[in-house]
Design a protein around this motif. Sequence first.
Motif, short mmCIF file in Angstrom:
data_model
loop_
_atom_site.label_atom_id
_atom_site.label_comp_id
_atom_site.label_asym_id
_atom_site.label_seq_id
_atom_site.Cartn_x
_atom_site.Cartn_y
_atom_site.Cartn_z
N MET A 1 0.86 -1.18 0.00
CA MET A 1 0.00 0.00 0.00
C MET A 1 0.90 1.23 0.00
N LEU A 2 0.73 2.07 -1.02
CA LEU A 2 1.47 3.32 -1.14
C LEU A 2 0.62 4.42 -0.53
N VAL A 3 1.17 5.11 0.46
CA VAL A 3 0.45 6.20 1.13
C VAL A 3 1.11 7.52 0.76
N THR A 4 0.29 8.42 0.21
CA THR A 4 0.74 9.75 -0.16
C THR A 4 -0.08 10.78 0.61
N HIS A 5 0.36 12.01 0.54
CA HIS A 5 -0.36 13.10 1.20
C HIS A 5 -1.10 13.91 0.13
N ASP A 6 -2.42 13.89 0.22
CA ASP A 6 -3.26 14.69 -0.66
C ASP A 6 -3.51 16.01 0.04
N ASP A 7 -2.65 17.00 -0.25
CA ASP A 7 -2.75 18.26 0.47
C ASP A 7 -3.95 19.11 0.02
N ASP B 1 7.26 12.90 0.24
CA ASP B 1 7.29 11.94 1.34
C ASP B 1 6.16 10.92 1.18
N VAL B 2 6.53 9.64 1.19
CA VAL B 2 5.56 8.57 1.05
C VAL B 2 5.86 7.46 2.05
N CYS B 3 4.88 6.61 2.25
CA CYS B 3 5.05 5.42 3.08
C CYS B 3 4.53 4.22 2.29
N LEU B 4 5.24 3.13 2.37
CA LEU B 4 4.83 1.86 1.76
C LEU B 4 4.63 0.86 2.88
N THR B 5 3.54 0.13 2.83
CA THR B 5 3.33 -0.92 3.82
C THR B 5 3.08 -2.24 3.12
N PHE B 6 3.61 -3.30 3.69
CA PHE B 6 3.43 -4.65 3.18
C PHE B 6 2.98 -5.51 4.35
N ASP C 1 1.61 -9.63 5.35
CA ASP C 1 1.22 -11.01 5.07
C ASP C 1 0.74 -11.59 6.38
N LYS C 2 -0.57 -11.58 6.59
CA LYS C 2 -1.12 -12.03 7.87
C LYS C 2 -0.90 -13.52 8.09
N ASP C 3 -0.88 -14.30 7.01
CA ASP C 3 -0.66 -15.74 7.16
C ASP C 3 0.75 -16.05 7.66
N ASP C 4 1.73 -15.32 7.14
CA ASP C 4 3.12 -15.50 7.54
C ASP C 4 3.49 -14.60 8.72
N GLN C 5 2.58 -13.71 9.09
CA GLN C 5 2.77 -12.76 10.17
C GLN C 5 4.00 -11.88 9.97
N THR C 6 4.08 -11.34 8.76
CA THR C 6 5.15 -10.43 8.37
C THR C 6 4.54 -9.08 8.06
N TYR C 7 5.11 -8.02 8.64
CA TYR C 7 4.61 -6.67 8.44
C TYR C 7 5.80 -5.74 8.24
N VAL C 8 5.73 -4.92 7.19
CA VAL C 8 6.85 -4.03 6.87
C VAL C 8 6.29 -2.65 6.54
N SER C 9 6.91 -1.61 7.10
CA SER C 9 6.58 -0.23 6.80
C SER C 9 7.86 0.47 6.35
N LEU C 10 7.83 1.06 5.16
CA LEU C 10 8.99 1.74 4.60
C LEU C 10 8.62 3.18 4.27
N SER C 11 9.45 4.12 4.66
CA SER C 11 9.21 5.53 4.36
C SER C 11 10.36 6.07 3.52
N GLY C 12 10.02 6.95 2.58
CA GLY C 12 11.06 7.50 1.73
C GLY C 12 10.58 8.65 0.89
N LYS C 13 11.41 9.01 -0.06
CA LYS C 13 11.13 10.11 -0.99
C LYS C 13 10.82 9.52 -2.36
N ALA C 14 9.69 9.94 -2.91
CA ALA C 14 9.25 9.44 -4.22
C ALA C 14 9.58 10.43 -5.31
#
Length: 163
Positions: free
Chosen positions: A21-27, A67-72, A74-87
């Motif tokens: 999921m790519l999260v952006t800011h809609d100003d 500035d954006v955030c990416l989240t990944f 996998d509830k079955d594998d119980q893996t969660y990742v949040s990445l922030s950066g510049k697009a």
Amino acid sequence: MSSPEHKQLIWNLIKEIKFGMLVTHDDLEEKLRGRPMSLVQDEYDGTIYFFTDRTDAKAYEIKRDRDVCLTFADKDDQTYVSLSGKANLTEDKSLIDRYWNKWVAAWFPKGKDDPTLAMLEIKIQSGEHWKADENKLVQLFKIAKANLTDSEPEMGDHETFGK
């Protein structure tokens, strides 16, 4: 920023999830906005790439606020990742050629020369990841034990990285 070993760890966590999921800011509407994006690369060196339509709302949002955030997840594998950066939007033909595939072609029927086609390049600056090692029954036991002992349960690996 992060060592080659750490980059490989991040890649190992997200490569099978495929969709983030790519999260952006809609100003203009003063809100955060998320949408699913599909990984196209086959390795990670600190940058994530996605194909996008340069006329899409996310392209305009990124031009105004990189500035954006990416989240990944996998509830079955119980893996969660949040990445922030510049697009950044790029028309780099070598990147388009390198990552073009049948999945992308379905979204861009005019092909690689589609005038709206662009690559979204995200330079990761920081993030967090969580990975539970035990099954759900063991986790429930740990939560119950933590409640009884007034402590926090140890639920697996968690790491924060970057600035």
